[in-house]
Design a protein around this motif. Structure first.
Motif, PDB file in Angstrom:
ATOM      1  N   ARG A  55       0.840  -1.209   0.000  1.00 50.00           N
ATOM      2  CA  ARG A  55       0.000   0.000   0.000  1.00 50.00           C
ATOM      3  C   ARG A  55       0.867   1.248   0.000  1.00 50.00           C
ATOM      4  O   ARG A  55       1.845   1.324   0.745  1.00 50.00           O
ATOM      5  CB  ARG A  55      -0.869  -0.023   1.262  1.00 50.00           C
ATOM      6  CG  ARG A  55      -1.874   1.131   1.414  1.00 50.00           C
ATOM      7  CD  ARG A  55      -2.724   0.853   2.649  1.00 50.00           C
ATOM      8  NE  ARG A  55      -3.630   1.898   3.037  1.00 50.00           N
ATOM      9  CZ  ARG A  55      -4.963   1.831   2.886  1.00 50.00           C
ATOM     10  NH1 ARG A  55      -5.502   0.801   2.285  1.00 50.00           N
ATOM     11  NH2 ARG A  55      -5.734   2.790   3.326  1.00 50.00           N
ATOM     12  N   PRO A  60      -3.938   6.757   4.337  1.00 46.98           N
ATOM     13  CA  PRO A  60      -4.078   6.507   5.781  1.00 46.98           C
ATOM     14  C   PRO A  60      -4.989   5.333   6.110  1.00 46.98           C
ATOM     15  O   PRO A  60      -5.775   4.884   5.283  1.00 46.98           O
ATOM     16  CB  PRO A  60      -4.692   7.810   6.287  1.00 46.98           C
ATOM     17  CG  PRO A  60      -5.384   8.402   5.114  1.00 46.98           C
ATOM     18  CD  PRO A  60      -4.614   7.985   3.898  1.00 46.98           C
ATOM     19  N   VAL A  96     -14.018  10.860  10.722  1.00 47.30           N
ATOM     20  CA  VAL A  96     -12.681  11.454  10.729  1.00 47.30           C
ATOM     21  C   VAL A  96     -12.687  12.615  11.721  1.00 47.30           C
ATOM     22  O   VAL A  96     -13.522  13.522  11.619  1.00 47.30           O
ATOM     23  CB  VAL A  96     -12.290  11.938   9.314  1.00 47.30           C
ATOM     24  CG1 VAL A  96     -10.945  12.658   9.336  1.00 47.30           C
ATOM     25  CG2 VAL A  96     -12.252  10.762   8.337  1.00 47.30           C
ATOM     26  N   LEU A 111      -1.414  13.052   8.334  1.00 45.74           N
ATOM     27  CA  LEU A 111      -2.521  14.000   8.509  1.00 45.74           C
ATOM     28  C   LEU A 111      -2.717  14.303   9.999  1.00 45.74           C
ATOM     29  O   LEU A 111      -2.328  13.513  10.866  1.00 45.74           O
ATOM     30  CB  LEU A 111      -3.826  13.425   7.948  1.00 45.74           C
ATOM     31  CG  LEU A 111      -3.868  13.165   6.447  1.00 45.74           C
ATOM     32  CD1 LEU A 111      -5.151  12.418   6.076  1.00 45.74           C
ATOM     33  CD2 LEU A 111      -3.796  14.485   5.681  1.00 45.74           C
ATOM     34  N   THR A 113      -5.548  14.360  11.305  1.00 51.10           N
ATOM     35  CA  THR A 113      -6.853  13.775  11.634  1.00 51.10           C
ATOM     36  C   THR A 113      -6.725  12.251  11.649  1.00 51.10           C
ATOM     37  O   THR A 113      -5.793  11.705  11.059  1.00 51.10           O
ATOM     38  CB  THR A 113      -7.893  14.153  10.563  1.00 51.10           C
ATOM     39  OG1 THR A 113      -7.373  13.772   9.287  1.00 51.10           O
ATOM     40  CG2 THR A 113      -8.179  15.647  10.583  1.00 51.10           C
ATOM     41  N   ALA A 115      -9.107   8.556  11.226  1.00 48.57           N
ATOM     42  CA  ALA A 115     -10.378   7.922  10.862  1.00 48.57           C
ATOM     43  C   ALA A 115     -10.668   6.819  11.876  1.00 48.57           C
ATOM     44  O   ALA A 115      -9.784   6.006  12.173  1.00 48.57           O
ATOM     45  CB  ALA A 115     -10.273   7.338   9.450  1.00 48.57           C
ATOM     46  N   PRO A 138      -6.574  -1.496   7.315  1.00 47.80           N
ATOM     47  CA  PRO A 138      -7.153  -1.318   5.983  1.00 47.80           C
ATOM     48  C   PRO A 138      -7.827  -2.624   5.593  1.00 47.80           C
ATOM     49  O   PRO A 138      -7.808  -3.587   6.368  1.00 47.80           O
ATOM     50  CB  PRO A 138      -5.928  -1.069   5.114  1.00 47.80           C
ATOM     51  CG  PRO A 138      -4.862  -1.913   5.749  1.00 47.80           C
ATOM     52  CD  PRO A 138      -5.173  -1.953   7.240  1.00 47.80           C
ATOM     53  N   SER A 139      -8.408  -2.688   4.410  1.00 45.55           N
ATOM     54  CA  SER A 139      -8.948  -3.956   3.930  1.00 45.55           C
ATOM     55  C   SER A 139      -7.794  -4.944   3.707  1.00 45.55           C
ATOM     56  O   SER A 139      -6.685  -4.539   3.350  1.00 45.55           O
ATOM     57  CB  SER A 139      -9.734  -3.732   2.646  1.00 45.55           C
ATOM     58  OG  SER A 139      -8.974  -2.938   1.749  1.00 45.55           O
ATOM     59  N   LEU A 190     -16.717  11.368   2.495  1.00 50.00           N
ATOM     60  CA  LEU A 190     -15.532  11.196   1.641  1.00 50.00           C
ATOM     61  C   LEU A 190     -15.590   9.895   0.856  1.00 50.00           C
ATOM     62  O   LEU A 190     -14.928   9.742  -0.156  1.00 50.00           O
ATOM     63  CB  LEU A 190     -14.261  11.199   2.491  1.00 50.00           C
ATOM     64  CG  LEU A 190     -14.046  12.406   3.409  1.00 50.00           C
ATOM     65  CD1 LEU A 190     -12.726  12.266   4.149  1.00 50.00           C
ATOM     66  CD2 LEU A 190     -14.068  13.708   2.623  1.00 50.00           C
ATOM     67  N   ARG A 191     -16.357   8.931   1.399  1.00 55.06           N
ATOM     68  CA  ARG A 191     -16.525   7.657   0.692  1.00 55.06           C
ATOM     69  C   ARG A 191     -17.916   7.138   1.015  1.00 55.06           C
ATOM     70  O   ARG A 191     -18.242   6.949   2.174  1.00 55.06           O
ATOM     71  CB  ARG A 191     -15.471   6.652   1.167  1.00 55.06           C
ATOM     72  CG  ARG A 191     -15.645   5.264   0.550  1.00 55.06           C
ATOM     73  CD  ARG A 191     -14.521   4.320   0.919  1.00 55.06           C
ATOM     74  NE  ARG A 191     -14.630   3.839   2.283  1.00 55.06           N
ATOM     75  CZ  ARG A 191     -13.737   3.051   2.886  1.00 55.06           C
ATOM     76  NH1 ARG A 191     -12.663   2.671   2.228  1.00 55.06           N
ATOM     77  NH2 ARG A 191     -13.909   2.654   4.122  1.00 55.06           N
ATOM     78  N   ASN A 219      -9.082  15.366   0.571  1.00 56.33           N
ATOM     79  CA  ASN A 219      -9.479  15.123   1.950  1.00 56.33           C
ATOM     80  C   ASN A 219      -9.224  13.691   2.355  1.00 56.33           C
ATOM     81  O   ASN A 219      -8.892  13.397   3.478  1.00 56.33           O
ATOM     82  CB  ASN A 219     -10.975  15.388   2.113  1.00 56.33           C
ATOM     83  CG  ASN A 219     -11.270  16.853   2.107  1.00 56.33           C
ATOM     84  OD1 ASN A 219     -10.559  17.631   2.735  1.00 56.33           O
ATOM     85  ND2 ASN A 219     -12.297  17.248   1.385  1.00 56.33           N
ATOM     86  N   SER A 220      -9.438  12.784   1.442  1.00 55.33           N
ATOM     87  CA  SER A 220      -9.310  11.367   1.745  1.00 55.33           C
ATOM     88  C   SER A 220      -8.325  10.778   0.752  1.00 55.33           C
ATOM     89  O   SER A 220      -8.704  10.323  -0.321  1.00 55.33           O
ATOM     90  CB  SER A 220     -10.669  10.687   1.622  1.00 55.33           C
ATOM     91  OG  SER A 220     -10.594   9.393   2.156  1.00 55.33           O
ATOM     92  N   PRO A 221      -7.050  10.803   1.099  1.00 53.99           N
ATOM     93  CA  PRO A 221      -6.010  10.486   0.116  1.00 53.99           C
ATOM     94  C   PRO A 221      -6.232   9.144  -0.567  1.00 53.99           C
ATOM     95  O   PRO A 221      -5.932   8.993  -1.744  1.00 53.99           O
ATOM     96  CB  PRO A 221      -4.737  10.440   0.964  1.00 53.99           C
ATOM     97  CG  PRO A 221      -5.059  11.204   2.203  1.00 53.99           C
ATOM     98  CD  PRO A 221      -6.514  11.065   2.441  1.00 53.99           C
ATOM     99  N   GLY A 222      -6.788   8.164   0.182  1.00 59.62           N
ATOM    100  CA  GLY A 222      -6.939   6.822  -0.369  1.00 59.62           C
ATOM    101  C   GLY A 222      -7.768   6.777  -1.628  1.00 59.62           C
ATOM    102  O   GLY A 222      -7.560   5.904  -2.472  1.00 59.62           O
TER     103      GLY A 222
END
Ligand code: AMP
Ligand code: MG
Length: 335
Positions: A55, A60, A96, A111, A113, A115, A138-139, A190-191, A219-222
């Motif tokens: 990854r 994040p 977040v 970041l 912040t 999540a 993460p997944s 964001l998602r 906002n949500s780099p992923g």
């Protein structure tokens, strides 16, 4: 490394918790998808998540908690909006918030912040209770691949790369949690996921923006990265137009492909290879990633169709989340 396959009995759950506290990686089921967990306060363990998944380090992680007091261990400030959402946890919702300094920067990709999610599946909650620390996860797939919704799919990607897999049930929801940014300014989705905008608006008593073009607001780099993609090329249709889908399929056959249609009504397509997208929107979400992982082993081109119009079988707000995942799986190739 030999991966251990653990069951949901007290000995194995104890071991899973110990492994987390020793800095190892343990994959575990949640109601959304399987996560790849590490102690959120252990920098070395977090770094090994990025290695195991391949990854990018600027994407994040979500910190998974067992109870409300663990939220206070990682968040610096909890706004009134955040308190309202926390009342509805556990849920397939990630919020977040501003982060505490105790959370290593590698969890949040630098970041300010963090999540946070409190999963509602009983299996996830048993695992998190035994871990005794917040678990960043993460997944549990190789970066870019469809997320795993069964332990067998985790095995496909992670066998030999991580200490253990907790072998639980297949995930009930099937797409990742809704990510809601409550860190500053007005709330923003964001998602999209199964926790729908409509419900969030009702709880907060105000409109919530859905960020549809993440490129303009990082906002949500992923969300920038290639995601959820099968190993074979895939295109997406959002109209359920029978003639168009047949013509596209026939063209791919002429080009020498062995294509498959992933559609609402497979029986319509006669001798063409066609597979059902699912019986209704919840069923589509639940089975989506496993279907993609299955189809890539049988065919060399996937033509997916999903129509999220109101009043269709497939309508409903989880459809926003499904369209989001399908677009990314198709690399934006909409026909
Ligand atoms: P995954 O763990 O693969 O389900 O991805 C986690 C998602 O949460 C990614 O899309 C991240 O960009 C998002 N995320 C995690 N932490 C933050 C954060 N601090 N701010 C915004 N988005 C985040
Ligand atoms: Mg993921």
């Amino acid at each position: 490394m030999q991966t251990k396959y653990l069951q949901f009995n007290s000995d194995d759950l104890n071991l899973a918790g110990e492994l987390i506290r020793q800095g190892e990686l343990v994959a575990f089921p949640t109601e959304t998808v399987y996560g790849l967990g590490a102690n959120a306060f252990d920098e070395a363990a977090i770094k090994s998540i990025y290695v195991a998944k391949g990854r990018p380090s600027d994407n994040p992680l979500i910190v998974h908690v067992w109870n409300e007091s663990q939220i206070y261990d990682v968040a610096r400030e909890i706004s009134d909006d955040a308190k309202k959402m926390i009342e509805h946890m556990p849920a397939c919702l990630t919020i977040v918030l501003p982060k505490k300094d105790t959370v290593p920067d590698c969890v949040t990709a630098g970041l300010d912040t963090v999540a946070i999610r409190m999963p509602r599946s009983v299996e996830a909650r048993e695992f998190l209770r035994n871990a005794q620390v917040p678990v960043a996860a993460p997944s549990a797939n190789l970066s870019g691949r469809p997320s795993p919704t069964t332990w067998q799919c985790v095995k496909e990607d992670m066998d030999g790369r991580i200490a253990a897999i907790l072998c639980g049930e297949a995930c009930d929801v099937g797409i990742e949690s809704t990510v809601l940014d409550l860190s500053h300014g007005e709330p923003k989705i964001l998602r999209p996921g199964a926790f729908t905008p409509e419900v969030i608006e009702r709880i907060l008593g105000k409109p919530v923006e859905i960020i549809t073009n993440p490129k303009s607001k990082v906002n949500s780099p992923g969300v920038r990265y290639k995601h959820y993609a099968p190993k074979v090329p895939m295109v997406l249709d959002l109209t359920d137009d029978y003639e168009k889908l047949c013509a596209y399929y026939d063209q791919k056959v002429r080009e020498g492909y062995n294509p498959v249609l992933l559609v609402h009504h497979p029986f319509r397509y006669g001798k063409r290879h066609a597979v059902s997208m699912g019986m209704d929107a919840n069923d589509v979400a639940r089975g989506l990633y496993e279907r993609l992982r299955y189809l890539e082993t049988r065919y060399d081109f996937i033509i997916a169709s999903f129509c999220n119009e109101e009043n269709t079988l497939y309508g409903g707000e989880i459809g926003i989340g499904i369209v989001d995942r399908l677009k990314k799986a198709a690399g934006g190739n909409i026909i």
